[in-house]
Structures are given as structure tokens and as C-alpha cells.
Design an enzyme around this catalytic site. Structure first.
Site, PDB file in Angstrom:
ATOM      1  N   GLY A 120       3.567   1.279   3.643  1.00  0.00           N
ATOM      2  CA  GLY A 120       3.416   2.120   2.460  1.00  0.00           C
ATOM      3  C   GLY A 120       2.660   3.374   2.844  1.00  0.00           C
ATOM      4  O   GLY A 120       1.860   3.354   3.782  1.00  0.00           O
ATOM      5  N   GLN A 162      -2.425  10.849   1.499  1.00  0.00           N
ATOM      6  CA  GLN A 162      -2.661  10.510   2.910  1.00  0.00           C
ATOM      7  C   GLN A 162      -2.054  11.523   3.875  1.00  0.00           C
ATOM      8  O   GLN A 162      -2.336  11.481   5.075  1.00  0.00           O
ATOM      9  CB  GLN A 162      -2.100   9.119   3.227  1.00  0.00           C
ATOM     10  CG  GLN A 162      -2.835   8.003   2.503  1.00  0.00           C
ATOM     11  CD  GLN A 162      -2.277   6.653   2.882  1.00  0.00           C
ATOM     12  OE1 GLN A 162      -1.267   6.223   2.344  1.00  0.00           O
ATOM     13  NE2 GLN A 162      -2.916   5.991   3.830  1.00  0.00           N
ATOM     14  N   HIS A 198      -1.759  -1.102  -3.874  1.00  0.00           N
ATOM     15  CA  HIS A 198      -2.559  -0.386  -2.864  1.00  0.00           C
ATOM     16  C   HIS A 198      -2.174   1.099  -2.840  1.00  0.00           C
ATOM     17  O   HIS A 198      -3.035   1.982  -2.859  1.00  0.00           O
ATOM     18  CB  HIS A 198      -2.346  -1.032  -1.487  1.00  0.00           C
ATOM     19  CG  HIS A 198      -3.058  -0.339  -0.368  1.00  0.00           C
ATOM     20  ND1 HIS A 198      -4.109  -0.911   0.316  1.00  0.00           N
ATOM     21  CD2 HIS A 198      -2.873   0.892   0.193  1.00  0.00           C
ATOM     22  CE1 HIS A 198      -4.544  -0.061   1.239  1.00  0.00           C
ATOM     23  NE2 HIS A 198      -3.805   1.044   1.192  1.00  0.00           N
ATOM     24  N   GLU A 199      -0.860   1.382  -2.832  1.00  0.00           N
ATOM     25  CA  GLU A 199      -0.398   2.776  -2.785  1.00  0.00           C
ATOM     26  C   GLU A 199      -0.710   3.497  -4.094  1.00  0.00           C
ATOM     27  O   GLU A 199      -1.069   4.673  -4.094  1.00  0.00           O
ATOM     28  CB  GLU A 199       1.096   2.842  -2.481  1.00  0.00           C
ATOM     29  CG  GLU A 199       1.503   2.261  -1.130  1.00  0.00           C
ATOM     30  CD  GLU A 199       0.642   2.737   0.035  1.00  0.00           C
ATOM     31  OE1 GLU A 199       0.243   3.922   0.045  1.00  0.00           O
ATOM     32  OE2 GLU A 199       0.338   1.920   0.918  1.00  0.00           O
ATOM     33  N   HIS A 236      -4.039   4.916  -4.225  1.00  0.00           N
ATOM     34  CA  HIS A 236      -4.170   6.196  -3.505  1.00  0.00           C
ATOM     35  C   HIS A 236      -3.919   7.392  -4.428  1.00  0.00           C
ATOM     36  O   HIS A 236      -4.607   8.403  -4.329  1.00  0.00           O
ATOM     37  CB  HIS A 236      -3.188   6.272  -2.329  1.00  0.00           C
ATOM     38  CG  HIS A 236      -3.683   5.627  -1.073  1.00  0.00           C
ATOM     39  ND1 HIS A 236      -4.832   6.037  -0.435  1.00  0.00           N
ATOM     40  CD2 HIS A 236      -3.177   4.620  -0.320  1.00  0.00           C
ATOM     41  CE1 HIS A 236      -5.011   5.293   0.662  1.00  0.00           C
ATOM     42  NE2 HIS A 236      -4.029   4.421   0.750  1.00  0.00           N
ATOM     43  N   CYS A 289      -5.190  -0.058   5.864  1.00  0.00           N
ATOM     44  CA  CYS A 289      -4.768   1.242   5.356  1.00  0.00           C
ATOM     45  C   CYS A 289      -4.624   2.208   6.523  1.00  0.00           C
ATOM     46  O   CYS A 289      -5.497   2.260   7.392  1.00  0.00           O
ATOM     47  CB  CYS A 289      -5.808   1.755   4.369  1.00  0.00           C
ATOM     48  SG  CYS A 289      -5.420   3.356   3.673  1.00  0.00           S
ATOM     49  N   LEU A 290      -3.558   2.986   6.542  1.00  0.00           N
ATOM     50  CA  LEU A 290      -3.336   3.923   7.657  1.00  0.00           C
ATOM     51  C   LEU A 290      -4.429   4.990   7.736  1.00  0.00           C
ATOM     52  O   LEU A 290      -4.662   5.550   8.795  1.00  0.00           O
ATOM     53  CB  LEU A 290      -1.956   4.588   7.531  1.00  0.00           C
ATOM     54  CG  LEU A 290      -0.741   3.658   7.693  1.00  0.00           C
ATOM     55  CD1 LEU A 290       0.551   4.448   7.489  1.00  0.00           C
ATOM     56  CD2 LEU A 290      -0.726   2.944   9.033  1.00  0.00           C
TER      57      LEU A 290
HETATM   58 ZN   LIG Z   1      -3.795   2.935   2.164  1.00  0.00          ZN
END
Ligand SMILES: [Zn+2]
Length: 204
Positions: free
Chosen positions: A53, A58, A155-156, A159, A113-114
Site C-alpha cells: 500500500g 508518502q 493503514h493507508e 496516511h 510502513c514504507l
Molecule cells: Zn504506511
């Protein structure tokens, strides 16, 4: 004559500590500049980082856009064939999403998380969501999701609300990872994908 040139571009992923990760995303219209290209680039960026995701903040854009591709979960041998089938090809773009309902008893899942490499923690969330969103063609959908798919979306979705999974940890856990988070902001981390670190942006 030249064949069609591949134009996808891998974007740097913004690291923990950047203020863009704390902004509530603005809704976007169909006329948002180069939206198709942005979505393509975000998918490329996500795959290059082995993510499932990725949200627009991000990649530095405080807008209500995120993508999900749950396909890697289909390879998990511990899940049922039905679940594998559900994950396979679950590739979706969510624009202007609004979670309408969240239901059920909270369950724990280990999230990463990236933007926060090398940190994984157990996070509690409700198992079922009802969400309204527009797809890449700006068609509106209202759908319910549960289990891991709901989890990725939650989660996304966080963001685009300026929330990170580390916000959901206990004060003790947060204290324990404080140093690690500070190092991520400073770029003191080994990561095998392109990132942008807030503490390195400032001019000397
Ligand atoms: Zn994340």
C-alpha cells in the site's frame, strides 16, 4: 520510429518526521494535474519498495489518494484458498476515500510502513470497514472489507488523515522506538529503496 517509451518513474518515499505525513489530505478532482501518471508512478514506487500500500503523502503530496495491491499476501501458505483468491489481483486505487463505519472487536496485526523502515509493531484495529471512495475513473463505490484487506486500507487511510501506525502504540512502546524514529528522520538507516529524509532537507 520509436516504440512507446516507458515513462513510469520511481518517486522518493518521504521518511518519518516530514510534516507532509502529518497533513490531512485535500480531496482532489478529476482535473488534478497528471493524475494518471501520478497513479502509475505511485504503483511503480510501491512495487520497487515491495510495498502492499502507498498513500500520496508518502510521496510528498497531501491529497486524498492511496493505492493497495494485496497480491503478495496470496502467496501466504497459512491462509485458506478462498483468502488467497481474495488477495490475488486485489489492486485498487482509492480517491477521496471516507470510512463510513468501522465495526467489530479490535484485533492485532503486525504492521510496517514504507515511511518508517525497519520498525514493525502490533497494532489494534477493528476488523470491518465500510468505505466510500472513487476509483481512478472517478466512479464512486461504497464497499465493505474485512480482515487483512480492511487492515491495509485502514493503514493507508490513516496516511491521508495525517496519522501513522506508531501513533497507535502504547506510550511505553513509543518511548522504546523514539531513538529509532529519530534516526529514520536523519537518514541513519539502511534501506534498499529511494527515500527523502526531512532532517537532510534543511540548508546549512
Ligand atoms: Zn504506511
Amino acid at each position: 520510429m520509436q516504440s512507446k517509451i516507458k515513462t513510469e518513474m520511481i518517486l522518493p518515499i518521504v521518511a518519518y518526521g516530514d510534516t507532509v505525513l502529518r497533513k490531512k489530505g485535500d480531496p482532489i478532482a478529476k482535473t488534478y494535474p497528471n493524475l494518471d501518471e501520478l497513479i502509475e508512478n505511485m504503483f511503480e514506487t510501491m512495487y520497487a519498495a515491495s510495498g502492499i500500500g502507498l498513500a500520496a503523502p508518502q510521496v510528498g503530496l497531501p491529497i486524498r489518494l492511496f493505492l493497495v495491491d494485496a497480491t503478495p499476501f496470496a502467496e501466504d501458505e497459512d491462509i485458506s484458498p478462498e483468502e488467497q483468491e481474495q488477495f490475488k489481483g486485489f489492486k485498487h486505487t482509492f480517491i477521496n476515500a471516507q470510512i463510513l463505519e468501522e465495526e467489530g472487536d479490535e484485533w492485532v496485526f503486525n504492521e510496517g510502513c514504507l515511511s518508517i523502515p525497519d520498525i514493525r509493531e502490533d497494532v489494534f484495529r477493528k476488523p470491518m470497514i465500510k468505505i466510500q471512495y472513487q476509483d481512478e475513473n472517478f466512479d464512486t463505490h461504497i464497499k465493505t472489507f474485512d480482515g487483512i484487506i480492511a487492515r491495509i486500507i485502514q493503514h493507508e487511510y490513516d496516511h491521508i488523515e495525517g496519522i501513522l501506525f506508531t501513533d497507535k502504540l502504547s506510550p511505553l512502546k513509543r518511548r522504546l522506538i523514539k531513538g529509532k524514529l529519530a534516526n529514520i528522520s536523519k537518514g541513519k538507516i539502511n534501506v534498499d529503496y529511494k527515500m527523502r529524509f526531512p532532517a537532510l532537507k534543511k540548508k546549512r
